[in-house]
Scaffold this motif. Sequence first.
Motif, PDB file in Angstrom:
ATOM      1  N   VAL A 138     -44.363 -35.840 -20.139  1.00  0.00           N
ATOM      2  CA  VAL A 138     -45.649 -36.111 -20.782  1.00  0.00           C
ATOM      3  C   VAL A 138     -46.625 -35.012 -20.386  1.00  0.00           C
ATOM      4  O   VAL A 138     -46.784 -34.716 -19.208  1.00  0.00           O
ATOM      5  CB  VAL A 138     -46.201 -37.484 -20.336  1.00  0.00           C
ATOM      6  N   SER A 139     -47.266 -34.384 -21.365  1.00  0.00           N
ATOM      7  CA  SER A 139     -48.231 -33.337 -21.050  1.00  0.00           C
ATOM      8  C   SER A 139     -49.522 -33.558 -21.823  1.00  0.00           C
ATOM      9  O   SER A 139     -49.530 -34.163 -22.891  1.00  0.00           O
ATOM     10  CB  SER A 139     -47.668 -31.950 -21.366  1.00  0.00           C
ATOM     11  N   CYS A 140     -50.613 -33.096 -21.218  1.00  0.00           N
ATOM     12  CA  CYS A 140     -51.904 -33.097 -21.893  1.00  0.00           C
ATOM     13  C   CYS A 140     -51.997 -31.771 -22.634  1.00  0.00           C
ATOM     14  O   CYS A 140     -52.039 -30.711 -22.008  1.00  0.00           O
ATOM     15  CB  CYS A 140     -53.046 -33.202 -20.886  1.00  0.00           C
ATOM     16  N   LEU A 141     -51.974 -31.818 -23.927  1.00  0.00           N
ATOM     17  CA  LEU A 141     -52.018 -30.614 -24.745  1.00  0.00           C
ATOM     18  C   LEU A 141     -53.457 -30.340 -25.149  1.00  0.00           C
ATOM     19  O   LEU A 141     -54.110 -31.189 -25.764  1.00  0.00           O
ATOM     20  CB  LEU A 141     -51.143 -30.786 -25.982  1.00  0.00           C
ATOM     21  N   SER A 142     -53.954 -29.185 -24.781  1.00  0.00           N
ATOM     22  CA  SER A 142     -55.307 -28.769 -25.150  1.00  0.00           C
ATOM     23  C   SER A 142     -55.186 -27.552 -26.048  1.00  0.00           C
ATOM     24  O   SER A 142     -54.492 -26.600 -25.699  1.00  0.00           O
ATOM     25  CB  SER A 142     -56.118 -28.437 -23.901  1.00  0.00           C
ATOM     26  N   GLN A 143     -55.856 -27.595 -27.196  1.00  0.00           N
ATOM     27  CA  GLN A 143     -55.772 -26.499 -28.149  1.00  0.00           C
ATOM     28  C   GLN A 143     -57.158 -26.094 -28.617  1.00  0.00           C
ATOM     29  O   GLN A 143     -57.984 -26.960 -28.941  1.00  0.00           O
ATOM     30  CB  GLN A 143     -54.960 -26.915 -29.380  1.00  0.00           C
TER      31      GLN A 143
END
Length: 161
Positions: A138-143
Motif C-alpha cells: 500500500v502506498s500513498c501516491l502523490s501526483q
Amino acid sequence: MYRFLRNRFCSRLLGPLVAISAMATLAGCATGPAFQALEPLAPDQAQLYIYRKFDWSMPGQGVHEVTIDGQKEHLRLPHTGWQRVLLTPGTHTVAITGPWGGRKCTPLLMHVQMEAGQTRYIENKIVSRWRDANTLYVSCLSQLQPEAQALDDLMGLKRAN
C-alpha cells in the motif's frame, strides 16, 4: 412467530449498524469551508495546494500527515479535503503518509520546484497492489496535477481543519 421475531430483531439492529457504518466512513472527511477560488499570494512566495478526492474503493482511510523538507507540518489531509501551504521559492521535498487498514501506507517522496508567485497542486491518494500472493503493498501516491485539472478537482472539496 420465529420469522416475526427475527424480522423485528433485524430491523432494530439495521438502523444503528447503518448509522455506525456511515460515521466510520465519514470520520476522515474534511469539514471546513468549500473551495471557492485560489487565495491571494504575495509576489515573493509560492503556494502549494494539497488535496484528496473521495475514493469509493477505499473510503474511511483516515487523516494523512504531510511532511515538507523533513519537517512534519501540522496539516490534516482527510478525505475530500484540501490544504494550502505557503513556501519560499526553491526545491521542496514533500511526503504524505496516512493510515490504511491498521497500518501506514508507504510515502513516496516528491521534489517540487517552486518559483516566486507560482501555485502548484498535488493530489494524494492511496494505491494498493499485491506484491506476491501473501503481501499487499500500500502506498500513498502523490501526483502534481495541471492547474485546470486541479481546480476542477478542488471544487466541492472542503478545507481541512
